[in-house]
Design an enzyme around this catalytic site. Structure first.
Site, PDB file in Angstrom:
ATOM      1  N   VAL A 212       1.678  -1.234  -6.286  1.00 37.18           N
ATOM      2  CA  VAL A 212       0.918  -0.406  -5.332  1.00 37.18           C
ATOM      3  C   VAL A 212       0.968  -1.118  -3.984  1.00 37.18           C
ATOM      4  O   VAL A 212       0.458  -2.224  -3.867  1.00 37.18           O
ATOM      5  CB  VAL A 212      -0.582  -0.304  -5.739  1.00 37.18           C
ATOM      6  CG1 VAL A 212      -1.309   0.700  -4.855  1.00 37.18           C
ATOM      7  CG2 VAL A 212      -0.738   0.048  -7.204  1.00 37.18           C
ATOM      8  N   HIS A 213       1.623  -0.520  -3.013  1.00 39.29           N
ATOM      9  CA  HIS A 213       1.622  -1.190  -1.704  1.00 39.29           C
ATOM     10  C   HIS A 213       1.532  -0.228  -0.523  1.00 39.29           C
ATOM     11  O   HIS A 213       1.322  -0.650   0.603  1.00 39.29           O
ATOM     12  CB  HIS A 213       2.876  -2.065  -1.542  1.00 39.29           C
ATOM     13  CG  HIS A 213       4.088  -1.288  -1.132  1.00 39.29           C
ATOM     14  ND1 HIS A 213       4.828  -0.571  -2.038  1.00 39.29           N
ATOM     15  CD2 HIS A 213       4.666  -1.090   0.079  1.00 39.29           C
ATOM     16  CE1 HIS A 213       5.823   0.025  -1.404  1.00 39.29           C
ATOM     17  NE2 HIS A 213       5.747  -0.264  -0.117  1.00 39.29           N
ATOM     18  N   ARG A 214       1.677   1.090  -0.779  1.00 37.95           N
ATOM     19  CA  ARG A 214       1.677   2.042   0.336  1.00 37.95           C
ATOM     20  C   ARG A 214       0.327   2.073   1.015  1.00 37.95           C
ATOM     21  O   ARG A 214      -0.715   2.127   0.351  1.00 37.95           O
ATOM     22  CB  ARG A 214       1.960   3.455  -0.180  1.00 37.95           C
ATOM     23  CG  ARG A 214       3.332   3.651  -0.671  1.00 37.95           C
ATOM     24  CD  ARG A 214       4.239   4.073   0.444  1.00 37.95           C
ATOM     25  NE  ARG A 214       5.582   4.205  -0.095  1.00 37.95           N
ATOM     26  CZ  ARG A 214       6.670   4.238   0.646  1.00 37.95           C
ATOM     27  NH1 ARG A 214       6.577   4.160   1.952  1.00 37.95           N
ATOM     28  NH2 ARG A 214       7.834   4.356   0.090  1.00 37.95           N
TER      29      ARG A 214
END
Ligand code: UD1
Length: 359
Positions: A212-214
């Site tokens: 998860v990085h957005r």
């Protein structure tokens, strides 16, 4: 007829291709393209410094055996506007000095837009790798970067037929080529180490990998909390390598993920592919990992409400689960994604390089 001396000299002068990279997925793509490109062109490699942590940058250069960049601009992190502005300031003198025949940019990051804008303003043709992708969500900085870059580019290398159609709808048809996806080549080139799951004390097929990085997920507390809750409710242990920003947000908001979710530091490319390839499922908001997991034939769940890789969803290989805990749990538990390994029917790198070295 014997060619004139002038003609011979022109023909043997290699073209100068200036490549701008800055973020993790761009290192991977350039690592695949650069060696082929360098057989017939002079490449000047410019690293903007958008990613600078060893885990996101230096280690990748080492692992992917990439040439050292000719220029490291060290722009670092900042707001989108400031980061992009710093890149423009630093790129302009480099392009003035190197006089490239063409500037190559990859994907949809701020480094992509900065490279394209600097080149276009200087009258240098821009080649965009991964052209034409659209999520149709202008709240994503990446969507803005894609649209702008495509409208500045003279050569547009599309990974999918829908990307070609998206460009046509925006009136862009000149210089458009359907090359296929460079990431597909990268996944196939990287040797996978079967021992990697064991090193993380998980059994092949008996765990999930998530990333998860957005910004749309990490900077929204409700979405991030729901994703973590969804991951914690899966019937498997979940390995979650963390982008530095995600780790910081979780600490800031006091969010935990439950015992079954193991937080890891960012992984190298080889380890990531090995872990993803042997997983029972991959859950991600990353464009790169989405395609890699699908290429590896692993059920893929996309932690977003839309994706620019529409073919993967249409074919059922990836399923959109958004950021809702129950949707994540039920889709993965029911195994709604239908994986399939496809053979590569195009040579994306060969097609691109053949085009780049042509006047
Ligand atoms: C960028 C791209 C995204 C891509 C991703 C790949 C943009 C708008 N986004 O997202 O499309 O999927 O790269 O990983 O270009 N940070 C560090 N160390 C670093 C770099 C960043 O800690 O080496 C932290 C900083 O707090 C920074 C934040 O991560 O502010 C965001 O970094 P940034 O490069 O702006 O975007 P990414 O989220 O990495």
């Amino acid at each position: 007829m014997k060619p004139s001396r002038h003609f011979t000299a022109m023909a043997i002068k290699p073209r100068t291709v200036l490549t701008v990279i800055g973020a993790r997925p761009q290192f991977i793509k350039a690592a695949v393209v650069s060696p082929v490109l360098r057989q017939s062109a002079r490449e000047v490699l410019v690293h903007t410094g958008q990613h600078y942590d060893a885990a996101l940058s230096g280690n990748f250069f080492h692992e992917l055996k990439m040439p050292k960049p000719d220029y490291e601009l060290a722009v670092g992190s900042a707001s989108h506007a400031v980061q992009t502005a710093r890149m423009l300031l630093a790129l302009e003198p480099v392009m003035s000095r190197e006089h490239p025949d063409v500037v190559v940019v990859y994907g949809d990051t701020n480094s992509t837009l900065a490279g394209a804008l600097t080149a276009a303003q200087k009258g240098i043709p821009v080649a965009h790798v991964e052209a034409g992708l659209r999520s149709f969500n202008r709240a994503m900085p990446e969507e803005i970067n894609r649209v702008m870059t495509d409208h500045l580019a003279a050569r547009l290398y599309c990974p999918t037929p829908s990307a070609v159609a998206n460009l046509a709808r925006e009136g862009i048809t000149r210089g458009v080529r359907l090359t296929g996806d460079v990431m597909d080549v990268a996944v196939r080139m990287m040797v996978r180490d079967a021992d990697v799951p064991g090193r993380y004390q998980v059994r092949p097929g008996g765990y999930a990998v998530a990333t998860v990085h957005r910004q749309e997920n990490t900077d929204d507390r409700t979405r991030l909390a729901a994703i973590l809750q969804g991951l914690g409710s899966l019937p498997w242990p979940v390995l979650l390598p963390l982008h530095p920003r995600t780790r910081r947000r979780m600490a800031e908001w006091g969010l935990a993920a439950g015992d079954a979710v193991r937080l890891l530091d960012p992984l190298g490319y080889g380890d990531m592919l090995s872990l993803a390839g042997a997983a029972g499922a991959v859950l991600t908001d990353s464009g790169g990992l989405q395609r890699e997991a699908c290429a590896l034939g692993v059920p893929t769940y996309v932690l977003r409400d839309e994706t620019e890789w529409v073919e993967l969803v249409q074919e059922g290989r990836a399923v959109l689960v958004g950021a809702q805990a129950e949707r994540i749990r039920s889709a993965v538990t029911a195994g709604t994604a239908r994986p399939r390994v496809e053979s590569l029917d195009r040579d994306p790198v060969g097609l691109m390089v053949a085009d780049l070295v042509q006047e």
